[in-house]
Every structure is written in C-alpha cells, then in structure tokens.
Design a protein around this motif. Structure first.
Motif, PDB file in Angstrom:
ATOM      1  N   MET A 111       2.810  72.422  67.179  1.00  0.00           N
ATOM      2  CA  MET A 111       2.585  71.623  65.981  1.00  0.00           C
ATOM      3  C   MET A 111       2.479  72.529  64.758  1.00  0.00           C
ATOM      4  N   PHE A 112       2.748  71.936  63.573  1.00  0.00           N
ATOM      5  CA  PHE A 112       2.676  72.650  62.297  1.00  0.00           C
ATOM      6  C   PHE A 112       1.899  71.805  61.298  1.00  0.00           C
ATOM      7  N   LEU A 113       1.356  72.491  60.291  1.00  0.00           N
ATOM      8  CA  LEU A 113       0.719  71.809  59.172  1.00  0.00           C
ATOM      9  C   LEU A 113       1.520  72.144  57.910  1.00  0.00           C
ATOM     10  N   PRO A 114       1.922  71.157  57.127  1.00  0.00           N
ATOM     11  CA  PRO A 114       2.773  71.409  55.952  1.00  0.00           C
ATOM     12  C   PRO A 114       1.958  71.957  54.784  1.00  0.00           C
ATOM     13  N   VAL A 115       1.618  73.254  54.841  1.00  0.00           N
ATOM     14  CA  VAL A 115       0.776  73.847  53.805  1.00  0.00           C
ATOM     15  C   VAL A 115       1.570  74.210  52.562  1.00  0.00           C
ATOM     16  N   GLY A 116       2.877  74.322  52.648  1.00  0.00           N
ATOM     17  CA  GLY A 116       3.661  74.678  51.483  1.00  0.00           C
ATOM     18  C   GLY A 116       3.850  73.508  50.540  1.00  0.00           C
ATOM     19  N   SER A 117       4.028  73.857  49.259  1.00  0.00           N
ATOM     20  CA  SER A 117       4.398  72.795  48.322  1.00  0.00           C
ATOM     21  C   SER A 117       5.708  72.164  48.774  1.00  0.00           C
ATOM     22  N   THR A 118       6.569  73.000  49.347  1.00  0.00           N
ATOM     23  CA  THR A 118       7.748  72.530  50.072  1.00  0.00           C
ATOM     24  C   THR A 118       7.745  73.206  51.434  1.00  0.00           C
ATOM     25  N   THR A 119       7.674  72.420  52.498  1.00  0.00           N
ATOM     26  CA  THR A 119       7.635  72.954  53.867  1.00  0.00           C
ATOM     27  C   THR A 119       8.872  72.496  54.620  1.00  0.00           C
ATOM     28  N   THR A 120       9.608  73.459  55.165  1.00  0.00           N
ATOM     29  CA  THR A 120      10.762  73.141  56.004  1.00  0.00           C
ATOM     30  C   THR A 120      10.584  73.838  57.349  1.00  0.00           C
ATOM     31  N   VAL A 121      10.900  73.130  58.396  1.00  0.00           N
ATOM     32  CA  VAL A 121      10.803  73.665  59.764  1.00  0.00           C
ATOM     33  C   VAL A 121      12.095  73.327  60.491  1.00  0.00           C
ATOM     34  N   ALA A 122      12.691  74.321  61.115  1.00  0.00           N
ATOM     35  CA  ALA A 122      13.906  74.124  61.913  1.00  0.00           C
ATOM     36  C   ALA A 122      13.676  74.735  63.287  1.00  0.00           C
ATOM     37  N   LEU A 123      13.757  73.919  64.329  1.00  0.00           N
ATOM     38  CA  LEU A 123      13.528  74.362  65.694  1.00  0.00           C
ATOM     39  C   LEU A 123      14.735  74.067  66.562  1.00  0.00           C
ATOM     40  N   ARG A 124      14.969  74.951  67.507  1.00  0.00           N
ATOM     41  CA  ARG A 124      15.957  74.696  68.553  1.00  0.00           C
ATOM     42  C   ARG A 124      15.340  75.128  69.883  1.00  0.00           C
ATOM     43  N   SER A 125      15.762  74.456  70.941  1.00  0.00           N
ATOM     44  CA  SER A 125      15.125  74.706  72.233  1.00  0.00           C
ATOM     45  C   SER A 125      16.059  74.291  73.359  1.00  0.00           C
ATOM     46  N   ASN A 126      15.781  74.812  74.550  1.00  0.00           N
ATOM     47  CA  ASN A 126      16.517  74.398  75.746  1.00  0.00           C
ATOM     48  C   ASN A 126      15.875  73.199  76.432  1.00  0.00           C
ATOM     49  N   CYS A 127      14.804  72.654  75.823  1.00  0.00           N
ATOM     50  CA  CYS A 127      14.121  71.481  76.387  1.00  0.00           C
ATOM     51  C   CYS A 127      14.972  70.237  76.135  1.00  0.00           C
ATOM     52  N   ALA A 128      15.298  69.510  77.201  1.00  0.00           N
ATOM     53  CA  ALA A 128      16.154  68.321  77.080  1.00  0.00           C
ATOM     54  C   ALA A 128      15.362  67.030  76.953  1.00  0.00           C
ATOM     55  N   THR A 129      14.033  67.118  76.996  1.00  0.00           N
ATOM     56  CA  THR A 129      13.212  65.896  76.931  1.00  0.00           C
ATOM     57  C   THR A 129      12.125  66.047  75.875  1.00  0.00           C
ATOM     58  N   PRO A 130      12.485  66.282  74.611  1.00  0.00           N
ATOM     59  CA  PRO A 130      11.452  66.434  73.577  1.00  0.00           C
ATOM     60  C   PRO A 130      10.868  65.091  73.166  1.00  0.00           C
ATOM     61  N   SER A 131       9.635  65.148  72.702  1.00  0.00           N
ATOM     62  CA  SER A 131       8.987  63.987  72.111  1.00  0.00           C
ATOM     63  C   SER A 131       8.419  64.436  70.768  1.00  0.00           C
ATOM     64  N   PHE A 132       8.975  63.928  69.672  1.00  0.00           N
ATOM     65  CA  PHE A 132       8.571  64.374  68.348  1.00  0.00           C
ATOM     66  C   PHE A 132       7.284  63.656  67.950  1.00  0.00           C
TER      67      PHE A 132
END
Length: 448
Positions: free
Chosen positions: A223-244
């Motif tokens: 998990m992340f907390l959007p502390v930036g005035s502008t927060t961007t997060v880009a993730l990639r993974s080999n997990c085929a069953t993510p739950s956002f």
C-alpha cells in the motif's frame, strides 16, 4: 342341554372380554401421508443443526488459514505500506507539535515478483518489491518556523514502512546529487521509519529533487499514501490475481495470466489533508492524516477462495434437503413403495456429507474439481441407495438426474456475483412451479 346353555353364556362373555381380538380400524392413507410429511419436515429442520456445525467448521479452517498468513508474515515480512519521503521538523517545546512537510511531487515505479510459500496445506503469497521513488520538495519560507518553536538544525527526511524487517539492502537518500545514508528509527507519529538528517537549506529552494531506491520484501499486499501534491505510482508484477485496494483505484490496469500492470495518479485535491501535517493516524483537521482512509495499493491474492465459496454453498443446504426429500416423497407416492423415515434421514445425512467432501478436497485441488468430485460421489451414493430401496433402477436414475441438475444450478449461482440474486430467484420460481404441478397429481384425501 346344560352344555349348550353354558356355551351360549360363555361365547358372549368371551366376545365382551376379548376386545383385542376384534379388528382395529386401520389409519387412512391421507392420515399416513400427513404423518409422513410431518416427519419429513421435522427431519429437515433437524438437519439444519449439522448444517450450522459445518459452517462453523469452515469458519474455523478459514481462521486457521489467516493465522498461517500471519505466521509466515512474522518470518518473511508483513504487508508493507510506504509513506514518504517527508521532512520532519521537531518542535522546541511541549506546546508546539512537530511538523511534517510533504513533497511537491512523488513518483513511484515498482516491480513486484511474487512467490507462493507453503505451510502445511495452506498457501501464502509473498513478494519482493524493487521500487524507485523520485520527486521534489518545495519547502515554503522558513520564517514561519521560528527558533523559539522549532529546531531547524534537527530537520530530517523520513520514510515510514510497515515492517523494516523486509528491507534487503541499505537505503540511500539522494538530494540534489548528494547521498545521505538512512538508518532505522522510531517516530512518535509514523512508527517505524528510515531517517537521515538533511540541512534544511538544501530543501529551502525552488525545487529540490530527490530519489530513493527500496528493495524490500512483504506479504499479501503493498500500500501507498499519496503524500505528494501530485502522486503517481506505476507497478508491474507477475501476480495474475491482483485485487486493487484502498481509496483510489488505478487509472489504467492490465491483468493477464502472466501478471498485471497498473498506474495511479492522485492529486492533493483528491485527498483530505494538507501539505503540512502535525498528526498521523487521525483525520480531525486539515493538518491531520487518516491513513486508512487515504491509502491505496494492491493485494496479491492466492487464486483459491475455497472457504468463501464453500460457505456460500452451505447456505443452500436446506434447499438441497427439501427438494431431495420432496422428490423422494413423490416417487414413493407414485410407485406405492413405502420408504421408512430412517431411510429419509440417511439420504439427508448423505447430502450433508457432500459439504465435508467439498471442503476437504478444495484444500488440495481447485474448487471446481472439488465440487465435481463431491457431486458425483454424493449423487452416486444416493442413486444406488434408492435403487436398492425402490427396486426400480430407472426411477433411481431419474432422481439422480434431478439431483445433478440441482447441483449444477447451485454451482452456477456460486460463479455469479452481479446476477446471482436474479438467477437464483428465477431458478427457485421454476422449481416451485414444478413442485406445484407435481402436487396436483397427488390425491391427498384418497381413502383406503
């Protein structure tokens, strides 16, 4: 003459003294049918007791699985939450609260590699995250942080992590090309943190760019907390069953059998706290942060939710019992082959054993295969048993076919989410219509 008179006196006396020898009136068929229906209804209600015991057993197994996840998290690393980097300026007195200044920009790119650890019969998903945090600070004028209230010489940069045991390499905070080694510490508001002292002058400029690399382990979710005035997060993974998860869903996402990629963008306008924070963990005012209400991220799910599916299936147990008993009763009536209440009870117990088979198989193989195996075993047992009772193989196979349709109907309900109620209501309506049609052929008041 005397003998004949004695016989004449004795015979009426024998008739009067031996009422047991007189033929008793037999119970009407309608009364027997009513009594049988009452017994079947009572047995159906009685079988609801083991149904509840089955639900308790499933809940217990589910709780054991959750405990296993916690145990693995203790050894590997717990679920991680990344907060920061932020600038911490401590106060000089007890009347003034410490202040935390948030970055102008926060950009996170990460690669998550998951693996499954086995503890007994349970599986736990863990991951290794390679993340790059970049951005910039724009610290306002330092004149408002007077020396009487704040100690600017002790200003430091903090990055809060849920579990510092997950770190695999030392962490260096780079600011304007300079490296600052970070160390672990405890903060009164953020808990476990990485920290390094940074000259406040280095942050008091138009733009102070920074970068941090984190290589860490975690389990279950990130998990992340959007502390930036502008927060961007880009993730990639080999997990085929993510739950956002969390308060913000990704703007873009792609999920396939080989993994997923997702990206988030959160503005200061989207969250409910300001760029300067005095309290973490509550949301009483603009200078407080309720982290649970603002965090976002992803949960790496194990692609087996057998306990939830088994619990949903058990909820339909009474429908199985009622319809099976109704089918067997109509067959008994049409074939004029009496079936003892004990035999009804054994059939009901066989229907409940289906759930123990389903639960035990689903802990080792996929739920769909478990459902198929448990269904075939249960239907075969009941069909063979009825064939032995009724002595008519064709009728027993017909009952088995009806049971197969019922199990198929329930399986479809388990797979549906949005339309489960609609499909279930229509199915029950059709079943009720069939029962009403079949009951028309029963002569409920037929005499002997």
């Amino acid at each position: 003459m005397t003998t004949e008179m004695n016989n004449a006196v004795t015979m009426p006396q024998m008739e009067q003294k031996s009422p047991a020898m007189q033929e008793r009136p037999r119970m009407k068929s309608s009364d027997r049918m009513l009594l049988k229906l009452i017994l079947i209804g009572l047995m159906s209600l009685l079988l609801l007791i083991p149904q509840q015991l089955l639900r308790m057993m499933v809940d217990e197994r589910n709780a054991t699985a959750m405990e296993t996840i916690d145990e693995v998290g203790q050894s590997w690393s717990r679920a991680q939450r990344v907060v920061g980097p932020v600038v911490h300026i401590p106060s000089n007195n007890n009347e003034t609260q410490d202040v935390y200044l948030l970055p102008e920009e926060l950009s996170v790119t990460g690669d998550l590699q998951t693996e499954t650890l086995h503890r007994g019969i349970f599986d736990v998903t863990v991951y290794t995250a390679d993340m790059d945090l970049r951005g910039s600070f724009q610290i306002p004028s330092l004149s408002e942080y007077s020396a009487s209230k704040y100690d600017l010489s002790k200003a430091e940069v903090l990055i809060a992590l849920k579990d510092l045991r997950g770190l695999k390499e030392n962490v260096t905070f780079q600011l304007k090309g300079k490296d600052y080694a970070m160390k672990s510490d405890q903060d009164g508001e953020l808990g476990s943190v990485l920290c390094c002292k940074v000259p406040i002058e280095e942050l008091n400029s138009d733009t102070s760019s920074y970068s941090v690399k984190l290589l860490m382990k975690g389990s279950n979710k990130l998990m992340f907390l959007p502390v930036g005035s502008t927060t961007t997060v880009a993730l990639r993974s080999n997990c085929a069953t993510p739950s956002f998860q969390g308060n913000f869903l990704p703007e873009t996402r792609q999920v396939s059998d080989s993994g997923f990629s997702a990206s988030w963008k959160v503005l200061a306008l989207n969250r409910d706290f300001a760029q300067s924070v005095t309290r973490w963990g509550c949301g009483n005012n603009a200078h407080s942060v309720d982290m649970s209400e603002n965090e976002f991220g992803v949960m790496m799910k194990v692609p087996v939710l057998q306990y939830q599916q088994t619990t949903r299936c058990i909820k339909y147990a009474y429908l199985f019992i009622f319809l099976t008993f109704a089918t067997v009763f109509f067959v008994e009536y049409r074939r004029q082959t009496p079936i003892h209440p004990v035999q009804y009870l054994l059939i009901g117990v066989a229907l409940l054993v289906f759930y123990t088979l389903l639960l035990s198989f689903s802990e080792h193989i996929p739920f769909s295969w478990s459902y198929l195996i448990a269904t075939l075993m249960t239907i075969t047992l009941i069909t063979v048993y009825l064939a032995g009772i009724l002595k008519i193989r064709k009728t027993a196979l017909m009952v088995g076919g009806l049971l197969l349709l019922l199990y198929l109907f329930i399986y479809v309900l388990l797979q549906l989410e949005t339309y489960a109620l609609l499909f279930g209501s229509l199915g029950i309506f059709v079943i009720l219509a069939v029962l009403m049609y079949a009951s028309q052929k029963v002569r409920w008041y037929k005499g002997e």
